[in-house]
Design a protein around this motif. Structure first.
Motif, PDB file in Angstrom:
ATOM      1  N   LEU A  76       0.832  -1.203   0.000  1.00  0.00           N
ATOM      2  CA  LEU A  76       0.000   0.000   0.000  1.00  0.00           C
ATOM      3  C   LEU A  76       0.867   1.254   0.000  1.00  0.00           C
ATOM      4  CD1 LEU A  76      -2.777  -0.813   2.642  1.00  0.00           C
ATOM      5  CD2 LEU A  76      -3.037  -0.814   0.163  1.00  0.00           C
ATOM      6  N   GLN A  77       1.884   1.257   0.858  1.00  0.00           N
ATOM      7  CA  GLN A  77       2.702   2.453   0.985  1.00  0.00           C
ATOM      8  C   GLN A  77       3.651   2.629  -0.195  1.00  0.00           C
ATOM      9  OE1 GLN A  77       3.388   1.579   5.503  1.00  0.00           O
ATOM     10  NE2 GLN A  77       3.671   3.762   5.217  1.00  0.00           N
ATOM     11  N   ASP A  78       4.212   1.538  -0.684  1.00  0.00           N
ATOM     12  CA  ASP A  78       5.090   1.651  -1.854  1.00  0.00           C
ATOM     13  C   ASP A  78       4.303   2.070  -3.089  1.00  0.00           C
ATOM     14  OD1 ASP A  78       7.234   0.966  -0.310  1.00  0.00           O
ATOM     15  OD2 ASP A  78       7.358  -1.105  -0.998  1.00  0.00           O
ATOM     16  N   PHE A  79       3.094   1.545  -3.224  1.00  0.00           N
ATOM     17  CA  PHE A  79       2.217   1.944  -4.329  1.00  0.00           C
ATOM     18  C   PHE A  79       1.876   3.427  -4.219  1.00  0.00           C
ATOM     19  CE2 PHE A  79      -2.234   2.722  -5.588  1.00  0.00           C
ATOM     20  CZ  PHE A  79      -2.184   2.412  -6.938  1.00  0.00           C
ATOM     21  N   ALA A  80       1.574   3.869  -3.001  1.00  0.00           N
ATOM     22  CA  ALA A  80       1.260   5.291  -2.796  1.00  0.00           C
ATOM     23  C   ALA A  80       2.435   6.160  -3.218  1.00  0.00           C
ATOM     24  CB  ALA A  80       0.884   5.551  -1.343  1.00  0.00           C
ATOM     25  N   ARG A  81       3.643   5.738  -2.867  1.00  0.00           N
ATOM     26  CA  ARG A  81       4.829   6.532  -3.210  1.00  0.00           C
ATOM     27  C   ARG A  81       5.092   6.521  -4.715  1.00  0.00           C
ATOM     28  NH1 ARG A  81       7.071   3.332   1.189  1.00  0.00           N
ATOM     29  NH2 ARG A  81       7.045   4.577   3.117  1.00  0.00           N
ATOM     30  N   GLU A  82       4.981   5.360  -5.337  1.00  0.00           N
ATOM     31  CA  GLU A  82       5.409   5.207  -6.723  1.00  0.00           C
ATOM     32  C   GLU A  82       4.326   5.551  -7.750  1.00  0.00           C
ATOM     33  OE1 GLU A  82       7.310   1.435  -7.424  1.00  0.00           O
ATOM     34  OE2 GLU A  82       8.281   1.461  -5.454  1.00  0.00           O
ATOM     35  N   ALA A  83       3.067   5.323  -7.404  1.00  0.00           N
ATOM     36  CA  ALA A  83       1.999   5.531  -8.380  1.00  0.00           C
ATOM     37  C   ALA A  83       1.152   6.764  -8.118  1.00  0.00           C
ATOM     38  CB  ALA A  83       1.089   4.290  -8.429  1.00  0.00           C
ATOM     39  N   LEU A  84       1.141   7.260  -6.870  1.00  0.00           N
ATOM     40  CA  LEU A  84       0.267   8.384  -6.530  1.00  0.00           C
ATOM     41  C   LEU A  84       1.058   9.644  -6.194  1.00  0.00           C
ATOM     42  CD1 LEU A  84      -2.365   6.479  -4.339  1.00  0.00           C
ATOM     43  CD2 LEU A  84      -2.362   6.834  -6.814  1.00  0.00           C
ATOM     44  N   LEU A  85       2.028   9.531  -5.317  1.00  0.00           N
ATOM     45  CA  LEU A  85       2.775  10.713  -4.904  1.00  0.00           C
ATOM     46  C   LEU A  85       3.765  11.200  -5.959  1.00  0.00           C
ATOM     47  CD1 LEU A  85       3.372   9.833  -1.142  1.00  0.00           C
ATOM     48  CD2 LEU A  85       1.840  11.587  -2.080  1.00  0.00           C
ATOM     49  N   THR A  86       3.908  10.461  -7.041  1.00  0.00           N
ATOM     50  CA  THR A  86       4.731  10.922  -8.169  1.00  0.00           C
ATOM     51  C   THR A  86       3.961  11.866  -9.082  1.00  0.00           C
ATOM     52  OG1 THR A  86       4.118   8.889  -9.334  1.00  0.00           O
ATOM     53  CG2 THR A  86       6.257   8.908  -8.223  1.00  0.00           C
ATOM     54  N   SER A  87       2.674  12.041  -8.825  1.00  0.00           N
ATOM     55  CA  SER A  87       1.856  12.956  -9.617  1.00  0.00           C
ATOM     56  C   SER A  87       2.224  14.401  -9.298  1.00  0.00           C
ATOM     57  CB  SER A  87       0.369  12.724  -9.321  1.00  0.00           C
ATOM     58  OG  SER A  87      -0.421  13.800  -9.796  1.00  0.00           O
ATOM     59  N   GLU A  88       2.694  15.146 -10.288  1.00  0.00           N
ATOM     60  CA  GLU A  88       3.053  16.547 -10.062  1.00  0.00           C
ATOM     61  C   GLU A  88       1.852  17.367  -9.633  1.00  0.00           C
ATOM     62  OE1 GLU A  88       5.089  18.205 -13.376  1.00  0.00           O
ATOM     63  OE2 GLU A  88       6.713  16.728 -13.351  1.00  0.00           O
TER      64      GLU A  88
END
Length: 279
Positions: free
Chosen positions: A106-118
């Motif tokens: 969940l947290q790695d997905f949040a970092r890599e797929a969501l928080l990478t959104s400018e």
């Protein structure tokens, strides 16, 4: 009816023998929206990570705002007309811990797929970072009788219990995020006893709400998947940006798991009903 069930079962078994090609497709259940979609995407992402198999999620029109906000999700999504006859499909919710994903996923997905959104990072920079954020979910949880029976609980008592665990000097600024601000003003007036209460200024959308939840210093989450994802995002930020406390009701949905939520991170504080019933 028996004959129809036998025929349907035989057809499903026959298709299962044929549908063996990747990418495998998570068809999704109904009805779904918001945070539920993110659980499908993280399931596809985690299965790719752990099995090496390619999994994608069937596109639904309600996903379009999410795909625009988080472009990395596009590679995990497929249009229905692009799905071939021989591709495997599953109908699921993507919320089975240790089967669909692990908490670290969940947290790695949040970092890599969501928080990478400018765009989303810009939203995080535009909201309050020094506030206690209280998220209240109302909507169809309370307007639809069967949903109220499953999801409804003592919101006032829970919010009081959660605030009591935040030192008063740290709770002088409270940001309320809700789909029913008018109800909150009528029933959560005690928030003003703790400090200045505000809501998001001006026109805003659900992603601004999500960003405000994720950006808070102390979080009081609701029993909703949207709220959980705000918490996942918050807990996945760099250490200096993470909230000091995250609290959530242990109650989620009485239809499963005796009502207890399996979707809370271990580092959060879960508050059971018996700590605030009658509060």
């Amino acid at each position: 009816m028996k004959i129809k069930a036998v025929v349907t079962g035989a057809k499903s078994r026959a298709l299962a023998l044929v549908r063996t090609e990747e990418p495998y497709v998570i068809w999704g259940a109904e009805p779904m929206n918001g945070g539920n979609f993110l659980f499908l995407w993280v399931t596809a992402w985690a299965r790719r990570r752990h099995t090496g198999e390619t999994w994608v999620v069937r596109h639904k029109p309600k996903m379009d705002p999410w795909l625009a906000e988080f472009p990395a999700l596009r590679s995990l999504t497929v249009r229905e007309d692009e799905v071939g006859l021989r591709q495997r499909r599953t109908v699921e919710w993507g919320q089975q811990v240790y089967r669909d994903w692990f908490y670290r996923d969940l947290q790695d997905f949040a970092r890599e797929a969501l928080l990478t959104s400018e765009g989303f990072r810009a939203r995080l920079d535009s909201v309050a970072r020094d506030a206690v954020v209280v998220n209240v979910r109302r909507g169809d949880y309370y307007s639809v009788p069967e949903h109220r029976e499953a999801f409804g609980f003592d919101i006032q008592g829970y919010v009081r219990a959660a605030l009591s665990r935040i030192p008063e000097e740290d709770g002088r600024r409270i940001v309320l995020v809700s789909d029913d601000v008018a109800w909150c003003r009528r029933h959560l007036g005690f928030l003003r006893e703790r400090g200045h209460v505000e809501t998001l200024a001006g026109p805003h959308d659900m992603f601004q709400d999500l960003a405000q939840i994720a950006a808070g210093r102390d979080l009081v989450l609701a029993n909703s998947t949207f709220s959980y994802w705000g918490g996942y995002l918050a807990s996945s930020l760099p250490p200096r940006e993470r909230p000091r406390t995250v609290q959530a009701p242990l109650h989620f949905n009485r239809r499963f798991n005796f009502g207890e939520s399996p979707l809370l991170l271990a580092q959060w504080r879960a508050i059971p009903d018996d700590e605030f019933l009658g509060g």
